[in-house]
Design a protein around this motif. Sequence first.
Motif, PDB file in Angstrom:
ATOM      1  N   VAL A  29       9.550   1.862 -14.374  1.00 37.09           N
ATOM      2  CA  VAL A  29       9.600   1.415 -12.976  1.00 37.09           C
ATOM      3  C   VAL A  29       8.618   0.267 -12.747  1.00 37.09           C
ATOM      4  O   VAL A  29       8.947  -0.731 -12.095  1.00 37.09           O
ATOM      5  CB  VAL A  29       9.293   2.591 -12.028  1.00 37.09           C
ATOM      6  N   ILE A  30       7.390   0.372 -13.277  1.00 40.61           N
ATOM      7  CA  ILE A  30       6.380  -0.659 -13.065  1.00 40.61           C
ATOM      8  C   ILE A  30       6.765  -1.969 -13.751  1.00 40.61           C
ATOM      9  O   ILE A  30       6.544  -3.052 -13.215  1.00 40.61           O
ATOM     10  CB  ILE A  30       5.003  -0.172 -13.566  1.00 40.61           C
ATOM     11  N   VAL A  31       7.387  -1.880 -14.930  1.00 44.67           N
ATOM     12  CA  VAL A  31       7.733  -3.086 -15.685  1.00 44.67           C
ATOM     13  C   VAL A  31       9.010  -3.733 -15.168  1.00 44.67           C
ATOM     14  O   VAL A  31       9.059  -4.948 -14.926  1.00 44.67           O
ATOM     15  CB  VAL A  31       7.864  -2.760 -17.192  1.00 44.67           C
ATOM     16  N   HIS A  32      10.074  -2.946 -14.974  1.00 44.20           N
ATOM     17  CA  HIS A  32      11.382  -3.499 -14.640  1.00 44.20           C
ATOM     18  C   HIS A  32      11.679  -3.521 -13.142  1.00 44.20           C
ATOM     19  O   HIS A  32      12.522  -4.302 -12.699  1.00 44.20           O
ATOM     20  CB  HIS A  32      12.480  -2.700 -15.365  1.00 44.20           C
ATOM     21  N   GLN A  33      11.030  -2.684 -12.383  1.00 43.04           N
ATOM     22  CA  GLN A  33      11.229  -2.660 -10.931  1.00 43.04           C
ATOM     23  C   GLN A  33       9.869  -2.805 -10.241  1.00 43.04           C
ATOM     24  O   GLN A  33       9.480  -1.990  -9.417  1.00 43.04           O
ATOM     25  CB  GLN A  33      11.918  -1.348 -10.513  1.00 43.04           C
ATOM     26  N   ARG A  34       9.161  -3.859 -10.600  1.00 42.92           N
ATOM     27  CA  ARG A  34       7.781  -3.999 -10.129  1.00 42.92           C
ATOM     28  C   ARG A  34       7.689  -4.220  -8.617  1.00 42.92           C
ATOM     29  O   ARG A  34       6.636  -4.010  -8.032  1.00 42.92           O
ATOM     30  CB  ARG A  34       7.090  -5.136 -10.868  1.00 42.92           C
ATOM     31  N   TRP A  35       8.776  -4.657  -7.986  1.00 39.54           N
ATOM     32  CA  TRP A  35       8.754  -4.857  -6.545  1.00 39.54           C
ATOM     33  C   TRP A  35       8.449  -3.552  -5.812  1.00 39.54           C
ATOM     34  O   TRP A  35       7.849  -3.560  -4.730  1.00 39.54           O
ATOM     35  CB  TRP A  35      10.091  -5.431  -6.073  1.00 39.54           C
ATOM     36  N   VAL A  36       8.873  -2.417  -6.407  1.00 37.41           N
ATOM     37  CA  VAL A  36       8.592  -1.118  -5.778  1.00 37.41           C
ATOM     38  C   VAL A  36       7.089  -0.879  -5.742  1.00 37.41           C
ATOM     39  O   VAL A  36       6.518  -0.520  -4.715  1.00 37.41           O
ATOM     40  CB  VAL A  36       9.297   0.016  -6.554  1.00 37.41           C
ATOM     41  N   PHE A  37       6.438  -1.121  -6.872  1.00 31.88           N
ATOM     42  CA  PHE A  37       4.992  -0.924  -6.957  1.00 31.88           C
ATOM     43  C   PHE A  37       4.254  -1.905  -6.051  1.00 31.88           C
ATOM     44  O   PHE A  37       3.292  -1.542  -5.364  1.00 31.88           O
ATOM     45  CB  PHE A  37       4.543  -1.096  -8.407  1.00 31.88           C
ATOM     46  N   VAL A  38       4.752  -3.159  -6.009  1.00 28.57           N
ATOM     47  CA  VAL A  38       4.086  -4.182  -5.190  1.00 28.57           C
ATOM     48  C   VAL A  38       4.213  -3.867  -3.702  1.00 28.57           C
ATOM     49  O   VAL A  38       3.223  -3.899  -2.956  1.00 28.57           O
ATOM     50  CB  VAL A  38       4.680  -5.577  -5.503  1.00 28.57           C
ATOM     51  N   CYS A  39       5.433  -3.536  -3.262  1.00 27.49           N
ATOM     52  CA  CYS A  39       5.667  -3.313  -1.830  1.00 27.49           C
ATOM     53  C   CYS A  39       5.020  -2.031  -1.318  1.00 27.49           C
ATOM     54  O   CYS A  39       4.500  -1.995  -0.198  1.00 27.49           O
ATOM     55  CB  CYS A  39       7.172  -3.277  -1.554  1.00 27.49           C
ATOM     56  N   LEU A  40       5.051  -0.972  -2.128  1.00 29.09           N
ATOM     57  CA  LEU A  40       4.558   0.322  -1.650  1.00 29.09           C
ATOM     58  C   LEU A  40       3.067   0.520  -1.861  1.00 29.09           C
ATOM     59  O   LEU A  40       2.449   1.319  -1.136  1.00 29.09           O
ATOM     60  CB  LEU A  40       5.325   1.454  -2.339  1.00 29.09           C
ATOM     61  N   PHE A  41       2.481  -0.186  -2.830  1.00 28.11           N
ATOM     62  CA  PHE A  41       1.071   0.061  -3.146  1.00 28.11           C
ATOM     63  C   PHE A  41       0.206  -1.198  -3.031  1.00 28.11           C
ATOM     64  O   PHE A  41      -0.794  -1.200  -2.308  1.00 28.11           O
ATOM     65  CB  PHE A  41       0.956   0.661  -4.557  1.00 28.11           C
ATOM     66  N   LEU A  42       0.581  -2.261  -3.739  1.00 24.92           N
ATOM     67  CA  LEU A  42      -0.295  -3.430  -3.793  1.00 24.92           C
ATOM     68  C   LEU A  42      -0.431  -4.140  -2.451  1.00 24.92           C
ATOM     69  O   LEU A  42      -1.539  -4.521  -2.057  1.00 24.92           O
ATOM     70  CB  LEU A  42       0.209  -4.410  -4.847  1.00 24.92           C
ATOM     71  N   LEU A  43       0.674  -4.338  -1.737  1.00 24.91           N
ATOM     72  CA  LEU A  43       0.588  -5.034  -0.456  1.00 24.91           C
ATOM     73  C   LEU A  43      -0.244  -4.271   0.574  1.00 24.91           C
ATOM     74  O   LEU A  43      -1.125  -4.858   1.210  1.00 24.91           O
ATOM     75  CB  LEU A  43       1.995  -5.318   0.084  1.00 24.91           C
ATOM     76  N   PRO A  44      -0.015  -2.950   0.768  1.00 29.34           N
ATOM     77  CA  PRO A  44      -0.891  -2.219   1.708  1.00 29.34           C
ATOM     78  C   PRO A  44      -2.358  -2.233   1.283  1.00 29.34           C
ATOM     79  O   PRO A  44      -3.247  -2.397   2.124  1.00 29.34           O
ATOM     80  CB  PRO A  44      -0.315  -0.793   1.691  1.00 29.34           C
ATOM     81  N   LEU A  45      -2.616  -2.071  -0.029  1.00 26.10           N
ATOM     82  CA  LEU A  45      -4.004  -2.108  -0.496  1.00 26.10           C
ATOM     83  C   LEU A  45      -4.627  -3.481  -0.291  1.00 26.10           C
ATOM     84  O   LEU A  45      -5.816  -3.583   0.045  1.00 26.10           O
ATOM     85  CB  LEU A  45      -4.063  -1.720  -1.978  1.00 26.10           C
ATOM     86  N   SER A  46      -3.841  -4.537  -0.469  1.00 26.95           N
ATOM     87  CA  SER A  46      -4.356  -5.885  -0.259  1.00 26.95           C
ATOM     88  C   SER A  46      -4.732  -6.115   1.196  1.00 26.95           C
ATOM     89  O   SER A  46      -5.755  -6.745   1.496  1.00 26.95           O
ATOM     90  CB  SER A  46      -3.317  -6.925  -0.691  1.00 26.95           C
ATOM     91  N   VAL A  47      -3.916  -5.607   2.102  1.00 29.87           N
ATOM     92  CA  VAL A  47      -4.218  -5.744   3.529  1.00 29.87           C
ATOM     93  C   VAL A  47      -5.509  -5.008   3.879  1.00 29.87           C
ATOM     94  O   VAL A  47      -6.385  -5.537   4.573  1.00 29.87           O
ATOM     95  CB  VAL A  47      -3.042  -5.229   4.382  1.00 29.87           C
ATOM     96  N   VAL A  48      -5.626  -3.775   3.398  1.00 35.09           N
ATOM     97  CA  VAL A  48      -6.848  -2.998   3.651  1.00 35.09           C
ATOM     98  C   VAL A  48      -8.072  -3.696   3.063  1.00 35.09           C
ATOM     99  O   VAL A  48      -9.125  -3.784   3.698  1.00 35.09           O
ATOM    100  CB  VAL A  48      -6.704  -1.572   3.066  1.00 35.09           C
ATOM    101  N   PHE A  49      -7.930  -4.225   1.854  1.00 32.20           N
ATOM    102  CA  PHE A  49      -9.033  -4.926   1.184  1.00 32.20           C
ATOM    103  C   PHE A  49      -9.461  -6.164   1.978  1.00 32.20           C
ATOM    104  O   PHE A  49     -10.654  -6.383   2.204  1.00 32.20           O
ATOM    105  CB  PHE A  49      -8.578  -5.321  -0.217  1.00 32.20           C
ATOM    106  N   ASP A  50      -8.488  -6.959   2.421  1.00 32.71           N
ATOM    107  CA  ASP A  50      -8.806  -8.176   3.171  1.00 32.71           C
ATOM    108  C   ASP A  50      -9.457  -7.855   4.511  1.00 32.71           C
ATOM    109  O   ASP A  50     -10.419  -8.519   4.929  1.00 32.71           O
ATOM    110  CB  ASP A  50      -7.546  -9.003   3.400  1.00 32.71           C
TER     111      ASP A  50
END
Length: 207
Positions: A26-47
Amino acid sequence: MDPLLYLGGLVVLFLVWIKVKGLEYVIVHQRWVFVCLFLLPLSVVFDVYYYLRAWIIFKMCSAPKQHDQRVRDIQRQVREWKKEGGKKHMCTGRPGWLTVSLRVGKYKKTHKNIMINMMDILEVDTKRQVVRVEPLANMGQVTALLNSIGWTLPVLPELDDLTVGRFYERYQQILNYSCIIYWMFQEALPELTISFIVKCSVFFALV
């Protein structure tokens, strides 16, 4: 209640899909799932966290009081490295996920890590039109603060996460920035402060 059931069903299907395909797939071939559900919210909180931290510290004027202590702490680490024999090269202890480079710095595992916690804006002098910052303050942090008081930088790079120190050292020749008066970033710098000078026969750079 229906929206909650619908959301719960989607979560269950998502977990079953990960179970069947495997997390690595999932992380390698469907990375948009990981980015949208985890990385983007964490980036907002971090900023948001770092923006509020910088604003509070600047308003409380606590950064200038801590700056000298931070410099002394770096000096202490370098002297300890020297007492240990100085056999390893030195590098900053800043983790890779905080840098703008995609390269994994494997040298940090073998070099002497010097922790440099200097990421604050120290002073804004509107009379002299000078802003005094520590080297790890990033361009987004500086521009956001200056914009809030009606000022901006004469040389404005188009990369918020780039630190002032790194921009001065390496990236000013390859990044696009908005300026028609100054050609290079250091031309707009009235002063570059060196905390301490020691004469030595071999030069070690903190990278």
